[in-house]
Motif scaffolding. Structure first.
Motif, PDB file in Angstrom:
ATOM      1  N   ALA D   4     -21.551   7.063   5.649  1.00  0.00           N
ATOM      2  CA  ALA D   4     -22.241   7.842   6.668  1.00  0.00           C
ATOM      3  C   ALA D   4     -21.308   8.032   7.862  1.00  0.00           C
ATOM      4  N   ARG D   5     -21.488   9.139   8.561  1.00  0.00           N
ATOM      5  CA  ARG D   5     -20.601   9.480   9.675  1.00  0.00           C
ATOM      6  C   ARG D   5     -21.364   9.477  11.004  1.00  0.00           C
ATOM      7  N   ILE D   6     -20.818   8.763  11.972  1.00  0.00           N
ATOM      8  CA  ILE D   6     -21.365   8.739  13.329  1.00  0.00           C
ATOM      9  C   ILE D   6     -20.428   9.503  14.250  1.00  0.00           C
ATOM     10  N   THR D   7     -20.973  10.501  14.930  1.00  0.00           N
ATOM     11  CA  THR D   7     -20.174  11.299  15.855  1.00  0.00           C
ATOM     12  C   THR D   7     -20.489  10.888  17.276  1.00  0.00           C
ATOM     13  N   LEU D   8     -19.468  10.389  17.983  1.00  0.00           N
ATOM     14  CA  LEU D   8     -19.653  10.032  19.396  1.00  0.00           C
ATOM     15  C   LEU D   8     -19.084  11.137  20.259  1.00  0.00           C
ATOM     16  N   VAL D   9     -19.878  11.601  21.233  1.00  0.00           N
ATOM     17  CA  VAL D   9     -19.420  12.692  22.087  1.00  0.00           C
ATOM     18  C   VAL D   9     -19.306  12.197  23.525  1.00  0.00           C
ATOM     19  N   ASN D  10     -18.096  12.311  24.063  1.00  0.00           N
ATOM     20  CA  ASN D  10     -17.879  12.049  25.480  1.00  0.00           C
ATOM     21  C   ASN D  10     -18.205  13.330  26.229  1.00  0.00           C
ATOM     22  N   PRO D  11     -19.283  13.352  27.034  1.00  0.00           N
ATOM     23  CA  PRO D  11     -19.666  14.627  27.649  1.00  0.00           C
ATOM     24  C   PRO D  11     -18.763  15.076  28.791  1.00  0.00           C
ATOM     25  N   ASN D  12     -17.828  14.222  29.224  1.00  0.00           N
ATOM     26  CA  ASN D  12     -16.889  14.751  30.221  1.00  0.00           C
ATOM     27  C   ASN D  12     -15.563  15.082  29.530  1.00  0.00           C
ATOM     28  N   SER D  13     -14.715  15.769  30.244  1.00  0.00           N
ATOM     29  CA  SER D  13     -13.529  16.339  29.603  1.00  0.00           C
ATOM     30  C   SER D  13     -12.316  15.415  29.650  1.00  0.00           C
ATOM     31  N   LEU D  14     -12.509  14.166  30.061  1.00  0.00           N
ATOM     32  CA  LEU D  14     -11.362  13.266  30.220  1.00  0.00           C
ATOM     33  C   LEU D  14     -11.042  12.564  28.893  1.00  0.00           C
ATOM     34  N   ILE D  15      -9.898  12.899  28.309  1.00  0.00           N
ATOM     35  CA  ILE D  15      -9.507  12.322  27.021  1.00  0.00           C
ATOM     36  C   ILE D  15      -9.310  10.813  27.158  1.00  0.00           C
ATOM     37  N   LYS D  16      -8.847  10.376  28.324  1.00  0.00           N
ATOM     38  CA  LYS D  16      -8.654   8.948  28.546  1.00  0.00           C
ATOM     39  C   LYS D  16      -9.976   8.176  28.352  1.00  0.00           C
ATOM     40  N   VAL D  17     -11.066   8.776  28.801  1.00  0.00           N
ATOM     41  CA  VAL D  17     -12.368   8.136  28.616  1.00  0.00           C
ATOM     42  C   VAL D  17     -12.726   8.097  27.130  1.00  0.00           C
ATOM     43  N   THR D  18     -12.456   9.199  26.431  1.00  0.00           N
ATOM     44  CA  THR D  18     -12.745   9.218  24.985  1.00  0.00           C
ATOM     45  C   THR D  18     -11.956   8.122  24.271  1.00  0.00           C
ATOM     46  N   GLU D  19     -10.714   7.939  24.681  1.00  0.00           N
ATOM     47  CA  GLU D  19      -9.894   6.896  24.060  1.00  0.00           C
ATOM     48  C   GLU D  19     -10.490   5.501  24.307  1.00  0.00           C
ATOM     49  N   ALA D  20     -10.982   5.310  25.510  1.00  0.00           N
ATOM     50  CA  ALA D  20     -11.601   4.005  25.810  1.00  0.00           C
ATOM     51  C   ALA D  20     -12.877   3.816  24.995  1.00  0.00           C
ATOM     52  N   ILE D  21     -13.597   4.898  24.796  1.00  0.00           N
ATOM     53  CA  ILE D  21     -14.800   4.839  23.951  1.00  0.00           C
ATOM     54  C   ILE D  21     -14.408   4.427  22.539  1.00  0.00           C
ATOM     55  N   GLU D  22     -13.314   4.986  22.065  1.00  0.00           N
ATOM     56  CA  GLU D  22     -12.858   4.655  20.712  1.00  0.00           C
ATOM     57  C   GLU D  22     -12.508   3.165  20.616  1.00  0.00           C
ATOM     58  N   LEU D  31     -17.195  -1.826   9.228  1.00  0.00           N
ATOM     59  CA  LEU D  31     -18.417  -1.423   8.525  1.00  0.00           C
ATOM     60  C   LEU D  31     -18.147  -0.211   7.650  1.00  0.00           C
ATOM     61  N   PRO D  32     -18.924  -0.039   6.596  1.00  0.00           N
ATOM     62  CA  PRO D  32     -18.763   1.139   5.733  1.00  0.00           C
ATOM     63  C   PRO D  32     -19.338   2.386   6.397  1.00  0.00           C
ATOM     64  N   LEU D  33     -18.693   2.782   7.492  1.00  0.00           N
ATOM     65  CA  LEU D  33     -19.114   3.942   8.271  1.00  0.00           C
ATOM     66  C   LEU D  33     -17.878   4.718   8.686  1.00  0.00           C
ATOM     67  N   GLU D  34     -18.031   6.009   8.909  1.00  0.00           N
ATOM     68  CA  GLU D  34     -16.936   6.803   9.451  1.00  0.00           C
ATOM     69  C   GLU D  34     -17.287   7.181  10.881  1.00  0.00           C
ATOM     70  N   PHE D  35     -16.358   6.996  11.792  1.00  0.00           N
ATOM     71  CA  PHE D  35     -16.610   7.327  13.197  1.00  0.00           C
ATOM     72  C   PHE D  35     -15.748   8.511  13.619  1.00  0.00           C
TER      73      PHE D  35
END
Lengths: 220, 220, 220, 220, 220, 220
Positions: D4-22, D31-35
């Protein structure tokens, strides 16, 4: 040492109501206490609207001031507790309200409280009062007999309507304890419990019990 | 068609307070409305305790009945809104309370409301009222000046204390809007806003605005 | 001095709704105020789901920024108040929402508020909003017409359904005041009051009244 | 069967924040999941005010619609959960918000929850949200770092301030669990727990855990 | 590194219930976790009254202490979560309750939660618990099957009654998500969802999901 | 007719605490009632954590069953009211809890209630209980002595700390009535009232008063 004295004030001018209040207190007469029952002669003839409740305060305040010297605890004997907090400003003795005490007593008996009101017009006022007390989430429902105070003389008619309302509160609203939302109906309490198979709180008795507790707890 | 008439009643007997209430309404005088300002001559000399609030109701009820025929909307001009719901039972015109209206108006301005009370003794009464209104969770704090109503004549002293209290409500309690918890201090509103850098609701103005809205919304 | 200007924005793109909003404001036209009625041409064709409410915010924000220089107070004319708090961040003029103002106004009129929604899908959103506002315990019930916004063109059909829902809120839920949970139905208010024998708050009128109050209270 | 695939969306445009989320999600990678981690390129550069939160919704809605066919669960990765309920209207997959999930997770850990906000301006918005969720009485306090999102690059400075705020929430407000009120600070969680000697909930991890639970609970 | 171990304890002595709990967890068996299912042999034969719930605590505490050394997370597998907070005092591993987790999970799915209880006698206890949790305003209704736990063997009878109750919660009380208010009914979940056209939360699955989240979120 | 009998049970095994409970009841000994004071010999040595409160229930249930035939009303004499609702399932006589009764009694005395706890560890448990009772908004603060139960032997030390905590509740939290959040400290009540200049509720006395009221109100 003489016995402590509890003064119960009926804020309306109906002597018949005062007499019913006196009957409600009968079971407490074996306690080492003295009870006095006053009718507020200048009060309204009945208390259904908020205006009538408010109109009862000023004459009651006069009574309180007059009796303060010879009273150890006061009871305001109307379910709406008119003037309760203000009367506490006027005298140093404890002042108990039968509405407040009936809710507090029911809270010690069961989780969901149903209230039987006399008149539908009283329900918004009671609701504001339960919220002011911070206990509204304990009241699972309040329903009215929609009968006039004067009609309560026909006790049997009132009783049958009360049973119907009590069963609705139990079966539809989930009440596991009932409060009689009016002074002067103590004669019907036992029968109402039997018919509804739920405990029933009679407000004057609840207040006298808490007043007695306050006095004895102090070594009174 | 003549202008609609709003009757503001000061429930205490201090004419100086009534005059301050009249000054609060000045900005609304350009509206096509007629305002009348009455002092409840038989009311208490000030309203701090619940007993004083209650004592103000009976004389105010007389005034309301007397003025009902020539009034399109009433305003009870005391922050505790003594008798508000009961007065609505007595007259058919809308009856607005400056306490209620000030809270409702502040709720349309910001999330956390701070209230500046004159006397600490009023705070439990206000708290019961906010709960009865069902809005207590919007009030982030209420603090008192702890000055007598009579001392408010020294406007500058009151003002400095008010600024201190307002800043505490803002910085410690998180208020983003303030309510002046008393009638008759409109003269200080603008300065208080400037000093505290927060919007400030003056209760009489809030009530007159809502009364006007009720009248015009009806085609009045 | 020129009159203060209130800008009402219909966040959906239906001009017919904007016209109904304008009719709702008619009674206020005798005030020394200028009213402007804007349709958010890039908004959704109607607002029932939360997704539609959210989709209306971005185009409305553009309108607000464009009109800010010539506006003294804004009104968001949709009962769900989409974007209300965020729009307050964007402009310095007061921003009023018709949903918020209708609830606050009803709170000054009676204890138990019933809300008539257009669509059942809106009720959870309204419930979240009433809770966010901190007023949920004042709402005794919300029921939906379950008619499409487009069907409201048949005013008579909508009206009969509204009467049925209003009476249910009154008799089963205990409402003593009703709110029309949608913009653009002011034409039906008077008749609804007559049929239900309860006061009815029309949201746009409630918001214009509070906006006017804010402007005049400031000496505007 | 693919994971199963979980899509996480960072609603702001800062890639640095997305990286921290990752990085926050790293512990779940076994876990047997795709992120999948998406940055909302058209979103605002940061989300502090309600206007910024609202402005992030429209671009995020586009992302959701585009990814819906290949996503089994979505996570809105901003503590204010912008558009959460509306996004649930748009796609059939579960949509989790990191704000909501962090509060629900903390509620399963301890009685009194303290929230560490980045900016004071967010606190009223959070408060409205906690109330809308119906959980406000579980939040014993929320205090802000009062540092800009951009300054969080200096992780050590942010960390020291966070410790101070966390200890105040613990000692003055009684918190027995803390929530980091922002995405992208997972790197600091363990150290914060050690310093404050309280469990700390990191919102993205709370949401991924609940998303995984939803998927596996369904046999996913 | 060996897999983390979750110990689920059925606080009543019915092995049949423990087996049903094990079936509820089946979908999670593909996760890198080890599950153990224990029956509290000295617990009561069923838990309907508060007295039975309380009587289950002491034997469960013994089990917890015995298993603590080899357990990474505990689940109390009874909807009333008997002893939940006290068990957290006894062991250092996380302790999750299926009642608490089911409510928290439902809160992440929809606004109004309906609960299907087995016995009417449990409803006041659940109500006190929802209030203690601070989430009572999210529960729009709880109704009982009024069937004995022993009768649940006739799964089809229970299921039809459950459907009726679920639809009443949906149509009369407005529920948009349902919780099965009892352990051991997971086999019926999918069918109940299909019949009621609402998402249904099965408490054991909700708790296992949150327990897994706690363990993986910690790098477990 | 013989006097009604009230059985007070100390759920912990400390006889010294039971003796202090007996001293608390002394003022009620002049009533026509018989009091019995039992120590739960198999209970924990003190009750601070939730685990200790829960561990006290099973032995207390045995005591209740043994004494039911000769008891007209029971009192659970620990402020956390362990097992209160379950014990009501076990016996037909009224069961009162000193925690519940102390809060209800304080609610009849003043608006804002401050609670003095012995141990900080008890505060979250009390908070959950106040919420379950539906009275949390009446509690303006609870602060702990942070002294061990065993140290209470040094009554003077405990008293001085209690005065400090009581004054903080009064001056910082606004309490206008105090509750002693523990059994066995009645000897200090009068002095605490004098020092703090606030009424103080002693829980055992509150419960005995309400138990007596229940018995006499029934004609007992």
């Amino acid at each position: 040492m003489s016995n402590a004295r509890i003064t119960l004030v009926n804020p309306n001018s109906l002597i018949k109501v005062t007499e019913a209040i006196e009957r409600a207190v009968a079971p407490f007469q074996r306690l080492p206490l003295e009870f006095r029952f006053l009718t507020s002669a200048d009060g309204p003839a009945g208390i259904q609207t908020q205006a009538e409740a408010d109109a009862s305060i000023a004459p009651m305040a006069q009574l309180f001031l007059r009796e303060a010297a010879t009273t150890d605890a006061f009871v305001v004997a109307c379910f709406s507790d008119p003037g309760l907090h203000g009367l506490r400003d006027l005298v140093s003795a404890p002042v108990l309200g039968i509405g407040e005490c009936s809710v507090l007593t029911a809270m010690s008996m069961a989780t969901r409280i149903g209230v039987i009101a006399i008149a539908g017009a009283s329900i918004p006022r009671h609701l504001r009062y339960f919220r002011a007390m911070g206990v509204a989430e304990r009241i699972c429902g309040e329903l009215a007999l929609d009968m006039k105070v004067s009609d309560l003389a026909d006790a049997e008619l009132a009783f049958q309507r009360m049973v119907t309302v009590g069963k609705t509160l139990r079966d539809v609203h989930g009440a596991d304890v009932l409060i009689m939302g009016c002074a002067g109906m103590a004669d019907l309490r036992k029968r109402l419990e039997d018919e509804c198979r739920l405990p029933v709180v009679e407000p004057t008795q609840a207040a006298v019990a808490m007043a007695a507790g306050r006095l004895f707890g102090r070594g009174g």
